[in-house]
Design an enzyme around this catalytic site. Structure first.
Site, mmCIF file in Angstrom:
data_model
loop_
_atom_site.group_PDB
_atom_site.id
_atom_site.type_symbol
_atom_site.label_atom_id
_atom_site.label_comp_id
_atom_site.label_asym_id
_atom_site.label_seq_id
_atom_site.Cartn_x
_atom_site.Cartn_y
_atom_site.Cartn_z
ATOM 1 N N LYS A 155 1.020 4.347 -2.943
ATOM 2 C CA LYS A 155 0.843 5.589 -2.727
ATOM 3 C C LYS A 155 1.969 6.463 -2.968
ATOM 4 C CE LYS A 155 -3.420 5.195 -1.723
ATOM 5 N NZ LYS A 155 -4.374 5.771 -2.826
ATOM 6 N N TYR A 210 0.789 -1.355 -0.003
ATOM 7 C CA TYR A 210 -0.007 0.130 0.009
ATOM 8 C C TYR A 210 0.817 1.380 -0.239
ATOM 9 C CZ TYR A 210 -3.571 3.274 1.331
ATOM 10 O OH TYR A 210 -4.520 4.378 1.318
#
Length: 254
Positions: free
Chosen positions: A153, A149
Protein backbone atom coordinates in the site's frame (compact mmCIF):
# COMPACT_ATOMS: atom_id res chain seq x y z
CA UNK A 1 -23.68 18.08 -4.53
CA UNK A 2 -24.98 16.43 -7.68
CA UNK A 3 -22.49 14.22 -9.51
CA UNK A 4 -23.30 12.79 -12.91
CA UNK A 5 -21.28 10.32 -14.94
CA UNK A 6 -23.59 10.34 -17.93
CA UNK A 7 -21.72 9.70 -21.16
CA UNK A 8 -18.68 8.30 -19.32
CA UNK A 9 -17.40 4.73 -19.36
CA UNK A 10 -15.78 3.34 -16.22
CA UNK A 11 -13.75 0.25 -15.37
CA UNK A 12 -13.62 -1.10 -11.80
CA UNK A 13 -11.30 -3.91 -10.70
CA UNK A 14 -12.00 -6.11 -7.69
CA UNK A 15 -15.65 -5.59 -8.58
CA UNK A 16 -17.06 -8.83 -7.20
CA UNK A 17 -17.46 -7.84 -3.57
CA UNK A 18 -17.34 -4.99 -1.08
CA UNK A 19 -16.03 -1.60 -2.15
CA UNK A 20 -15.59 -2.58 -5.78
CA UNK A 21 -19.08 -4.00 -6.14
CA UNK A 22 -20.74 -0.97 -4.55
CA UNK A 23 -18.61 1.37 -6.68
CA UNK A 24 -19.87 -0.36 -9.82
CA UNK A 25 -23.47 0.04 -8.68
CA UNK A 26 -22.97 3.72 -7.75
CA UNK A 27 -21.30 4.57 -11.06
CA UNK A 28 -24.11 2.81 -12.95
CA UNK A 29 -26.70 4.71 -10.91
CA UNK A 30 -24.83 7.92 -11.80
CA UNK A 31 -25.26 7.29 -15.51
CA UNK A 32 -21.95 5.66 -16.41
CA UNK A 33 -21.46 2.59 -18.53
CA UNK A 34 -19.42 0.24 -16.37
CA UNK A 35 -17.00 -2.63 -16.96
CA UNK A 36 -16.64 -4.81 -13.85
CA UNK A 37 -13.48 -6.90 -13.48
CA UNK A 38 -13.03 -9.79 -11.04
CA UNK A 39 -11.32 -13.18 -10.93
CA UNK A 40 -14.47 -14.82 -9.52
CA UNK A 41 -17.05 -15.61 -12.18
CA UNK A 42 -19.83 -16.30 -9.66
CA UNK A 43 -19.47 -12.80 -8.22
CA UNK A 44 -19.63 -11.25 -11.67
CA UNK A 45 -22.70 -13.27 -12.60
CA UNK A 46 -24.56 -12.16 -9.47
CA UNK A 47 -23.48 -8.55 -10.04
CA UNK A 48 -24.77 -8.65 -13.62
CA UNK A 49 -28.13 -9.92 -12.34
CA UNK A 50 -28.26 -7.25 -9.63
CA UNK A 51 -27.09 -4.43 -11.91
CA UNK A 52 -28.31 -5.10 -15.47
CA UNK A 53 -26.24 -3.58 -18.23
CA UNK A 54 -22.89 -3.90 -16.47
CA UNK A 55 -20.21 -5.49 -18.65
CA UNK A 56 -18.11 -8.12 -16.94
CA UNK A 57 -14.56 -9.39 -17.45
CA UNK A 58 -13.26 -12.41 -15.52
CA UNK A 59 -9.47 -12.43 -15.16
CA UNK A 60 -6.82 -12.88 -12.48
CA UNK A 61 -5.14 -9.50 -12.40
CA UNK A 62 -2.10 -11.05 -10.75
CA UNK A 63 -1.27 -12.48 -14.19
CA UNK A 64 0.17 -9.64 -16.33
CA UNK A 65 -0.20 -11.42 -19.69
CA UNK A 66 -3.74 -12.60 -18.98
CA UNK A 67 -4.71 -9.09 -17.88
CA UNK A 68 -3.39 -7.57 -21.09
CA UNK A 69 -5.20 -10.19 -23.17
CA UNK A 70 -8.48 -9.61 -21.32
CA UNK A 71 -8.44 -5.81 -21.24
CA UNK A 72 -6.63 -4.68 -24.41
CA UNK A 73 -9.89 -4.96 -26.35
CA UNK A 74 -12.19 -3.65 -23.62
CA UNK A 75 -12.75 -0.38 -25.50
CA UNK A 76 -12.60 3.28 -24.46
CA UNK A 77 -12.52 4.00 -20.73
CA UNK A 78 -12.84 7.45 -19.14
CA UNK A 79 -12.74 6.49 -15.46
CA UNK A 80 -10.70 3.78 -13.73
CA UNK A 81 -10.88 2.42 -10.18
CA UNK A 82 -8.01 0.10 -9.22
CA UNK A 83 -9.66 -1.64 -6.30
CA UNK A 84 -8.41 -5.23 -6.60
CA UNK A 85 -6.32 -6.29 -3.65
CA UNK A 86 -5.35 -9.10 -1.29
CA UNK A 87 -4.37 -9.09 2.38
CA UNK A 88 -2.10 -12.05 3.13
CA UNK A 89 -1.07 -11.37 6.71
CA UNK A 90 2.09 -12.89 8.17
CA UNK A 91 4.57 -11.90 10.90
CA UNK A 92 7.71 -10.43 9.38
CA UNK A 93 9.91 -13.43 10.26
CA UNK A 94 7.41 -15.81 8.65
CA UNK A 95 6.83 -13.99 5.36
CA UNK A 96 6.79 -16.45 2.46
CA UNK A 97 7.85 -15.84 -1.10
CA UNK A 98 4.42 -16.90 -2.28
CA UNK A 99 2.62 -14.34 -0.11
CA UNK A 100 5.11 -11.61 -1.02
CA UNK A 101 4.89 -12.21 -4.76
CA UNK A 102 1.10 -12.59 -4.81
CA UNK A 103 0.59 -9.45 -2.72
CA UNK A 104 2.73 -7.25 -4.94
CA UNK A 105 1.32 -8.82 -8.11
CA UNK A 106 -2.27 -7.97 -7.19
CA UNK A 107 -1.92 -4.86 -5.00
CA UNK A 108 0.69 -3.01 -7.07
CA UNK A 109 1.57 -4.63 -10.37
CA UNK A 110 -2.06 -5.06 -11.43
CA UNK A 111 -2.65 -1.33 -10.92
CA UNK A 112 0.33 -0.66 -13.20
CA UNK A 113 -0.77 -2.86 -16.09
CA UNK A 114 -4.47 -1.91 -15.94
CA UNK A 115 -3.61 1.79 -15.72
CA UNK A 116 -1.19 1.49 -18.65
CA UNK A 117 -3.89 -0.07 -20.83
CA UNK A 118 -6.48 2.56 -19.89
CA UNK A 119 -4.17 5.59 -19.95
CA UNK A 120 -2.69 4.72 -23.34
CA UNK A 121 -6.08 4.65 -25.00
CA UNK A 122 -7.11 7.86 -23.19
CA UNK A 123 -4.03 9.54 -24.68
CA UNK A 124 -4.71 8.07 -28.12
CA UNK A 125 -8.25 9.42 -28.00
CA UNK A 126 -7.09 12.80 -26.72
CA UNK A 127 -9.59 12.84 -23.86
CA UNK A 128 -9.18 13.70 -20.16
CA UNK A 129 -9.57 10.93 -17.60
CA UNK A 130 -9.49 10.10 -13.92
CA UNK A 131 -7.95 7.16 -12.08
CA UNK A 132 -8.50 6.29 -8.41
CA UNK A 133 -6.37 3.67 -6.65
CA UNK A 134 -7.76 2.08 -3.48
CA UNK A 135 -4.96 2.11 -0.91
CA UNK A 136 -5.19 1.90 2.88
CA UNK A 137 -4.28 3.66 6.10
CA UNK A 138 -1.76 0.79 6.33
CA UNK A 139 0.35 2.63 3.76
CA UNK A 140 1.20 5.16 6.44
CA UNK A 141 1.03 3.14 9.65
CA UNK A 142 3.31 0.23 10.56
CA UNK A 143 1.14 -2.60 11.83
CA UNK A 144 2.16 -5.96 13.25
CA UNK A 145 1.77 -8.93 10.88
CA UNK A 146 1.14 -6.52 7.98
CA UNK A 147 4.70 -5.98 6.71
CA UNK A 148 3.98 -7.05 3.14
CA UNK A 149 0.49 -5.53 3.04
CA UNK A 150 1.79 -2.21 4.39
CA UNK A 151 4.63 -2.28 1.85
CA UNK A 152 2.25 -2.85 -1.06
CA UNK A 153 0.00 0.00 0.00
CA UNK A 154 2.97 2.32 0.54
CA UNK A 155 4.11 1.42 -2.96
CA UNK A 156 0.61 2.11 -4.30
CA UNK A 157 0.62 5.58 -2.73
CA UNK A 158 3.91 6.46 -4.43
CA UNK A 159 2.77 4.88 -7.67
CA UNK A 160 -0.27 7.16 -7.50
CA UNK A 161 1.88 10.26 -7.08
CA UNK A 162 4.25 9.31 -9.90
CA UNK A 163 1.37 8.49 -12.22
CA UNK A 164 -0.15 11.88 -11.43
CA UNK A 165 3.15 13.58 -12.24
CA UNK A 166 3.61 11.84 -15.58
CA UNK A 167 -0.01 11.67 -16.72
CA UNK A 168 -1.09 15.14 -15.59
CA UNK A 169 0.18 16.83 -18.79
CA UNK A 170 -2.06 14.38 -20.68
CA UNK A 171 -5.10 15.62 -18.70
CA UNK A 172 -5.35 12.40 -16.69
CA UNK A 173 -5.79 12.85 -12.94
CA UNK A 174 -4.64 10.12 -10.53
CA UNK A 175 -5.52 9.96 -6.83
CA UNK A 176 -5.96 7.34 -4.14
CA UNK A 177 -8.18 6.76 -1.13
CA UNK A 178 -6.77 5.38 2.13
CA UNK A 179 -9.53 3.81 4.23
CA UNK A 180 -9.43 2.56 7.80
CA UNK A 181 -11.27 -0.66 8.66
CA UNK A 182 -14.21 -0.87 6.26
CA UNK A 183 -17.30 -2.75 7.37
CA UNK A 184 -17.61 -5.22 4.56
CA UNK A 185 -19.39 -8.51 5.30
CA UNK A 186 -16.05 -10.16 6.04
CA UNK A 187 -14.87 -7.33 8.30
CA UNK A 188 -18.12 -7.37 10.30
CA UNK A 189 -17.40 -10.96 11.34
CA UNK A 190 -13.87 -10.11 12.55
CA UNK A 191 -14.73 -6.81 14.24
CA UNK A 192 -17.94 -7.98 15.92
CA UNK A 193 -15.74 -8.86 18.90
CA UNK A 194 -16.23 -5.79 21.11
CA UNK A 195 -12.82 -6.07 22.79
CA UNK A 196 -11.01 -6.30 19.45
CA UNK A 197 -13.08 -3.46 18.02
CA UNK A 198 -12.40 -1.21 21.02
CA UNK A 199 -8.65 -1.40 20.46
CA UNK A 200 -9.12 0.18 17.06
CA UNK A 201 -12.08 2.48 17.74
CA UNK A 202 -10.22 4.12 20.63
CA UNK A 203 -7.81 5.56 18.05
CA UNK A 204 -10.48 6.86 15.66
CA UNK A 205 -11.63 10.34 16.77
CA UNK A 206 -14.97 10.00 14.97
CA UNK A 207 -15.53 6.81 16.96
CA UNK A 208 -16.66 4.37 14.27
CA UNK A 209 -15.34 2.25 11.45
CA UNK A 210 -15.90 3.21 7.83
CA UNK A 211 -18.92 1.92 5.99
CA UNK A 212 -18.48 0.86 2.38
CA UNK A 213 -20.43 3.92 1.22
CA UNK A 214 -17.95 6.24 2.98
CA UNK A 215 -15.24 4.92 0.68
CA UNK A 216 -17.43 4.75 -2.42
CA UNK A 217 -18.51 8.39 -2.05
CA UNK A 218 -14.88 9.46 -1.78
CA UNK A 219 -14.01 7.50 -4.91
CA UNK A 220 -16.90 9.07 -6.82
CA UNK A 221 -15.80 12.56 -5.81
CA UNK A 222 -12.23 11.95 -7.00
CA UNK A 223 -13.50 10.52 -10.29
CA UNK A 224 -15.84 13.44 -10.88
CA UNK A 225 -15.28 16.86 -12.38
CA UNK A 226 -15.94 18.28 -8.88
CA UNK A 227 -12.32 17.38 -8.08
CA UNK A 228 -10.88 18.78 -11.31
CA UNK A 229 -7.95 20.46 -9.52
CA UNK A 230 -7.02 17.44 -7.39
CA UNK A 231 -4.34 14.99 -8.52
CA UNK A 232 -1.57 13.09 -6.78
CA UNK A 233 -3.46 13.10 -3.48
CA UNK A 234 -3.88 10.30 -0.95
CA UNK A 235 -7.22 10.91 0.76
CA UNK A 236 -7.59 9.36 4.23
CA UNK A 237 -11.05 7.91 4.78
CA UNK A 238 -10.23 6.96 8.34
CA UNK A 239 -12.24 9.07 10.78
CA UNK A 240 -8.99 10.73 11.91
CA UNK A 241 -7.08 7.51 12.65
CA UNK A 242 -3.85 8.84 11.15
CA UNK A 243 -3.81 12.14 13.03
CA UNK A 244 -1.79 10.61 15.86
CA UNK A 245 1.07 8.14 16.06
CA UNK A 246 0.49 4.43 15.82
CA UNK A 247 2.32 1.78 17.85
CA UNK A 248 3.81 -0.92 15.65
CA UNK A 249 1.97 -3.63 17.58
CA UNK A 250 -1.46 -2.16 16.90
CA UNK A 251 -3.87 -4.72 15.35
CA UNK A 252 -5.53 -3.97 12.05
CA UNK A 253 -7.40 -6.04 9.50
CA UNK A 254 -9.38 -4.56 6.62
Amino acid sequence: MEISFAGRRALVTGAGKGIGRETVKALKAGGADVVAVSRTSEDLESLARECPGVETVCVDLGDWSATEAALNSVGPIDLLVNNAGVALLQPFLKITQEAFDRSFAVNVRAAVVVSQIVARQMIERGVPGAIVNVSSQASQAAIADHAVYCATKGALDMLTKTMALELGPKKIRVNCVNPTVVMTDMARVYWSDSQRAASMLNRIPIGRFAEVDDVVHSILFLLSDKSAMITGSCLPVDGGYLVHGLPASHPYVD
